[in-house]
Write a protein that holds these residues in place. Structure first.
Motif, PDB file in Angstrom:
ATOM      1  N   ILE A  57      24.973  21.007  73.824  1.00 38.09           N
ATOM      2  CA  ILE A  57      25.660  20.097  74.751  1.00 38.09           C
ATOM      3  C   ILE A  57      25.094  18.687  74.599  1.00 38.09           C
ATOM      4  O   ILE A  57      25.838  17.707  74.522  1.00 38.09           O
ATOM      5  CB  ILE A  57      25.536  20.600  76.201  1.00 38.09           C
ATOM      6  CG1 ILE A  57      26.346  21.883  76.381  1.00 38.09           C
ATOM      7  CG2 ILE A  57      25.997  19.534  77.184  1.00 38.09           C
ATOM      8  CD1 ILE A  57      26.150  22.555  77.733  1.00 38.09           C
ATOM      9  N   THR A  58      23.755  18.600  74.515  1.00 40.77           N
ATOM     10  CA  THR A  58      23.113  17.297  74.334  1.00 40.77           C
ATOM     11  C   THR A  58      23.545  16.668  73.013  1.00 40.77           C
ATOM     12  O   THR A  58      23.872  15.476  72.956  1.00 40.77           O
ATOM     13  CB  THR A  58      21.578  17.441  74.371  1.00 40.77           C
ATOM     14  OG1 THR A  58      21.204  18.087  75.580  1.00 40.77           O
ATOM     15  CG2 THR A  58      20.894  16.098  74.267  1.00 40.77           C
ATOM     16  N   ASP A  59      23.545  17.499  71.930  1.00 42.08           N
ATOM     17  CA  ASP A  59      23.977  16.973  70.626  1.00 42.08           C
ATOM     18  C   ASP A  59      25.431  16.520  70.672  1.00 42.08           C
ATOM     19  O   ASP A  59      25.778  15.475  70.122  1.00 42.08           O
ATOM     20  CB  ASP A  59      23.798  18.038  69.538  1.00 42.08           C
ATOM     21  CG  ASP A  59      22.327  18.320  69.229  1.00 42.08           C
ATOM     22  OD1 ASP A  59      21.480  17.501  69.647  1.00 42.08           O
ATOM     23  OD2 ASP A  59      22.044  19.354  68.573  1.00 42.08           O
ATOM     24  N   ALA A  60      26.295  17.328  71.314  1.00 40.21           N
ATOM     25  CA  ALA A  60      27.708  16.960  71.412  1.00 40.21           C
ATOM     26  C   ALA A  60      27.871  15.666  72.204  1.00 40.21           C
ATOM     27  O   ALA A  60      28.653  14.777  71.826  1.00 40.21           O
ATOM     28  CB  ALA A  60      28.514  18.083  72.056  1.00 40.21           C
ATOM     29  N   LEU A  61      27.112  15.563  73.317  1.00 42.68           N
ATOM     30  CA  LEU A  61      27.195  14.340  74.114  1.00 42.68           C
ATOM     31  C   LEU A  61      26.650  13.132  73.347  1.00 42.68           C
ATOM     32  O   LEU A  61      27.205  12.034  73.413  1.00 42.68           O
ATOM     33  CB  LEU A  61      26.452  14.514  75.443  1.00 42.68           C
ATOM     34  CG  LEU A  61      27.122  15.453  76.450  1.00 42.68           C
ATOM     35  CD1 LEU A  61      26.211  15.637  77.666  1.00 42.68           C
ATOM     36  CD2 LEU A  61      28.478  14.916  76.878  1.00 42.68           C
ATOM     37  N   ASP A  62      25.545  13.369  72.587  1.00 41.93           N
ATOM     38  CA  ASP A  62      24.981  12.288  71.784  1.00 41.93           C
ATOM     39  C   ASP A  62      25.952  11.831  70.702  1.00 41.93           C
ATOM     40  O   ASP A  62      26.144  10.635  70.469  1.00 41.93           O
ATOM     41  CB  ASP A  62      23.653  12.717  71.144  1.00 41.93           C
ATOM     42  CG  ASP A  62      22.517  12.766  72.151  1.00 41.93           C
ATOM     43  OD1 ASP A  62      22.689  12.202  73.260  1.00 41.93           O
ATOM     44  OD2 ASP A  62      21.463  13.362  71.816  1.00 41.93           O
ATOM     45  N   SER A  63      26.557  12.827  70.009  1.00 43.34           N
ATOM     46  CA  SER A  63      27.514  12.452  68.957  1.00 43.34           C
ATOM     47  C   SER A  63      28.729  11.747  69.556  1.00 43.34           C
ATOM     48  O   SER A  63      29.254  10.791  68.998  1.00 43.34           O
ATOM     49  CB  SER A  63      27.939  13.675  68.139  1.00 43.34           C
ATOM     50  OG  SER A  63      28.735  14.549  68.923  1.00 43.34           O
ATOM     51  N   ARG A  64      29.135  12.218  70.724  1.00 39.60           N
ATOM     52  CA  ARG A  64      30.262  11.555  71.411  1.00 39.60           C
ATOM     53  C   ARG A  64      29.865  10.131  71.799  1.00 39.60           C
ATOM     54  O   ARG A  64      30.654   9.197  71.652  1.00 39.60           O
ATOM     55  CB  ARG A  64      30.654  12.367  72.635  1.00 39.60           C
ATOM     56  CG  ARG A  64      31.635  11.710  73.527  1.00 39.60           C
ATOM     57  CD  ARG A  64      32.916  12.443  73.565  1.00 39.60           C
ATOM     58  NE  ARG A  64      33.765  11.816  74.580  1.00 39.60           N
ATOM     59  CZ  ARG A  64      35.021  11.644  74.420  1.00 39.60           C
ATOM     60  NH1 ARG A  64      35.588  12.094  73.336  1.00 39.60           N
ATOM     61  NH2 ARG A  64      35.732  11.072  75.353  1.00 39.60           N
ATOM     62  N   ALA A  65      28.628   9.985  72.311  1.00 32.07           N
ATOM     63  CA  ALA A  65      28.144   8.653  72.689  1.00 32.07           C
ATOM     64  C   ALA A  65      28.064   7.752  71.458  1.00 32.07           C
ATOM     65  O   ALA A  65      28.427   6.573  71.516  1.00 32.07           O
ATOM     66  CB  ALA A  65      26.790   8.762  73.372  1.00 32.07           C
TER      67      ALA A  65
END
Length: 189
Positions: A57-65
């Motif tokens: 989730i953190t990686d997905a949010l980071d990549s989205r960011a």
């Protein structure tokens, strides 16, 4: 598959501890629903951590960011480029207007100069034509005066000839002709 079995076990434990087993007795007992819910929750969190769901989730949010940041940077670059193009267009427009104003001013000055020159040329042309007409009038006048004089001389000679012919004898006339021929002959040689 092994993970699903653990999840199913936790779920089965929470179902077995139904509403009939209310929170009675010691807390650390499978008969206490609060403890069973706590165990189910901890198992659920453990499964999430085991499968690294928070990291995903953190990686997905980071990549989205990062994607959003990249889109924002690209949008900013496009905006800066558009502003530069707009400024360039404005400069070119102002320059074109200034050039057009200069061309109009130059054309106006050239037209005024050409009009003044045409006026001067026209005045010179009119003056030359008037002078030429006056010369033609003077020439025609001189020609008419010469013609009238020649005609008057011819008439006077004819009249004098008739008068002299009536007063001269043939001998006198012959003498005058001989004298005239002699005078002409002297003037020619």
């Amino acid at each position: 598959m092994r993970h699903l079995t653990i999840l199913a076990g936790g779920l089965a434990a929470s179902v077995a501890a139904g509403p009939a087993m209310a929170a009675t007795g010691p807390f650390f007992s499978l008969h206490n629903t609060d403890f069973v819910v706590l165990l189910g929750f901890l198992v659920f969190v453990g499964i999430l951590i085991y499968f690294k769901v928070p990291q995903r989730i953190t990686d997905a949010l980071d990549s989205r960011a990062q994607g959003i940041r990249k889109d924002l940077d690209e949008a900013k670059a496009l905006r800066d480029e558009a502003q530069a193009l707009l400024a360039s267009y404005d400069r070119k427009t102002r320059q074109a207007r200034a050039d057009a104003d200069q061309i109009v001013a130059t054309a106006k000055a050239d037209a005024e100069g050409a009009a003044e020159q045409a006026k001067v040329d026209l005045e010179k042309s009119v003056a030359r034509r008037i002078e030429s007409a006056e010369e033609q009038i003077e020439s025609a006048k001189a020609s008419a005066i010469r013609e009238v004089r020649d005609r008057a001389i011819s008439v006077a000679i004819a009249a004098a000839g008739e008068v002299v012919a009536g007063q001269l004898s043939a001998a006198q006339a012959k003498k005058m002709i001989d004298e005239s021929i002699e005078t002409v002959s002297k003037k020619l040689h």
